[in-house]
Write a protein that holds these residues in place. Sequence first.
Motif, short mmCIF file in Angstrom:
data_model
loop_
_atom_site.label_atom_id
_atom_site.label_comp_id
_atom_site.label_asym_id
_atom_site.label_seq_id
_atom_site.Cartn_x
_atom_site.Cartn_y
_atom_site.Cartn_z
N UNK A 1 47.87 10.45 7.12
CA UNK A 1 47.52 11.80 6.70
C UNK A 1 47.78 12.01 5.21
N UNK A 2 48.91 11.49 4.72
CA UNK A 2 49.22 11.64 3.30
C UNK A 2 48.21 10.89 2.44
N UNK A 3 47.81 9.70 2.86
CA UNK A 3 46.81 8.94 2.11
C UNK A 3 45.48 9.67 2.08
N UNK A 4 45.11 10.27 3.22
CA UNK A 4 43.88 11.04 3.28
C UNK A 4 43.94 12.26 2.37
N UNK A 5 45.09 12.96 2.38
CA UNK A 5 45.24 14.13 1.51
C UNK A 5 45.22 13.74 0.04
N UNK A 6 45.76 12.57 -0.30
CA UNK A 6 45.71 12.10 -1.68
C UNK A 6 44.29 11.78 -2.11
N UNK A 7 43.52 11.19 -1.21
CA UNK A 7 42.15 10.78 -1.55
C UNK A 7 41.19 11.97 -1.60
N UNK A 8 41.32 12.88 -0.62
CA UNK A 8 40.32 13.94 -0.47
C UNK A 8 40.84 15.33 -0.81
N UNK A 9 42.11 15.42 -1.21
CA UNK A 9 42.70 16.72 -1.51
C UNK A 9 43.43 17.28 -0.30
N UNK A 10 44.39 18.15 -0.58
CA UNK A 10 45.21 18.72 0.50
C UNK A 10 44.49 19.92 1.10
N UNK A 11 43.84 19.72 2.23
CA UNK A 11 43.21 20.81 2.97
C UNK A 11 43.12 20.39 4.43
N UNK B 1 41.85 14.42 9.79
CA UNK B 1 41.02 13.23 9.98
C UNK B 1 41.65 12.27 10.99
N UNK B 2 42.94 12.46 11.26
CA UNK B 2 43.58 11.62 12.26
C UNK B 2 42.96 11.83 13.64
N UNK B 3 42.12 12.86 13.78
CA UNK B 3 41.45 13.08 15.06
C UNK B 3 40.48 11.96 15.40
N UNK B 4 40.23 11.07 14.46
CA UNK B 4 39.38 9.92 14.79
C UNK B 4 39.96 9.12 15.95
N UNK B 5 41.25 9.26 16.15
CA UNK B 5 41.87 8.54 17.27
C UNK B 5 41.34 9.04 18.61
N UNK B 6 40.90 10.30 18.63
CA UNK B 6 40.37 10.83 19.89
C UNK B 6 39.11 10.09 20.29
N UNK B 7 38.22 9.80 19.30
CA UNK B 7 37.01 9.05 19.62
C UNK B 7 37.34 7.61 19.94
N UNK B 8 38.26 7.02 19.17
CA UNK B 8 38.61 5.63 19.41
C UNK B 8 39.29 5.43 20.74
N UNK B 9 40.00 6.50 21.21
CA UNK B 9 40.73 6.36 22.45
C UNK B 9 39.80 6.02 23.61
N UNK B 10 38.59 6.61 23.60
CA UNK B 10 37.65 6.29 24.66
C UNK B 10 37.31 4.82 24.67
N UNK B 11 37.05 4.24 23.46
CA UNK B 11 36.72 2.83 23.38
C UNK B 11 37.88 1.96 23.78
N UNK B 12 39.09 2.35 23.41
CA UNK B 12 40.25 1.55 23.77
C UNK B 12 40.46 1.56 25.28
#
Length: 282
Positions: free
Chosen positions: A90-100, A106-117
């Motif tokens: 999350x901190x890396x994402x906020x550094x790259x794209x700004x704190x918002x 974006x960590x919600x990507x794990x929800x989509x990946x969870x189905x595949x796992x």
Amino acid sequence: MAQQFTGQTGWRGWHSSGLMQRLALFGILALSAWLNLFRLHQVGINGIGNLYYAAAVKSMLTGWRHFFFLALDPAGFISVDKPPLALWIQAASARLFGFHGLSLLLAAWRAERSGGLRWRRSAFALGLLALLIAPLTWTLIPVVTCVDSTLPAGGPRTLPCKPFETRPFLDRDLITYLEENREGARYLAATYDMGVAGLGILETGKPFMAVGGYRGSDPILSADAFARLVAAGEVRFFVNMTMETESFPQQDALKRWVRDHCPPAPVDIEGLEVLGPCTASP
């Protein structure tokens, strides 16, 4: 029995078709992506998701020490008691794209990946029906539950949930008063738990001391230790919510000290009790 899973007709043929499996998995992942990311920017106060972790991420961006320490506040008073990887991402994402909000969630990507796992992990034991039902059920969870800011889940809702709203974290007059009367103190103010401290960190980017940790139940500082910080000029003000909150006996001594040494401040903020400047003298 092994031939039942390798035949070329009916369900067995469907099961052996790599294309059909990939299409089914893609459909579930696509549905999961939409259900979990739709309106993700409206999760939590001002769309930042969980207040506790958002404040920690903002503090972690202030330096490498705080990043690796998982500092809950910009002064590094306490750290988050969770495994570091998710917060580092999350901190890396906020550094790259700004704190918002979206950069934090974006960590919600794990929800989509969870189905595949779950597809891969279940393949050896459950068979085709479970392979479809398990990830699909997981995908639909955010839709049939009314989550709050603790869970970074967007998507439509089948239940009436608290409406999203955008508002200042803390009263601007309070922030102005604390900053103008800080006089070099390390912390802008102290409070009992992360309820007020997290809001102050997000509003100002300055350190707020949560003397009782997340809920206010952790005896991090004794009354004597807090008095020494006041005497050293590290903290001058104490902010507390006026509404009835859960009381923890381990904080009683500190509460008595604050009441005896921190007079009411000349600022009237609805819902908050502002005390100080505190003095360590008897």
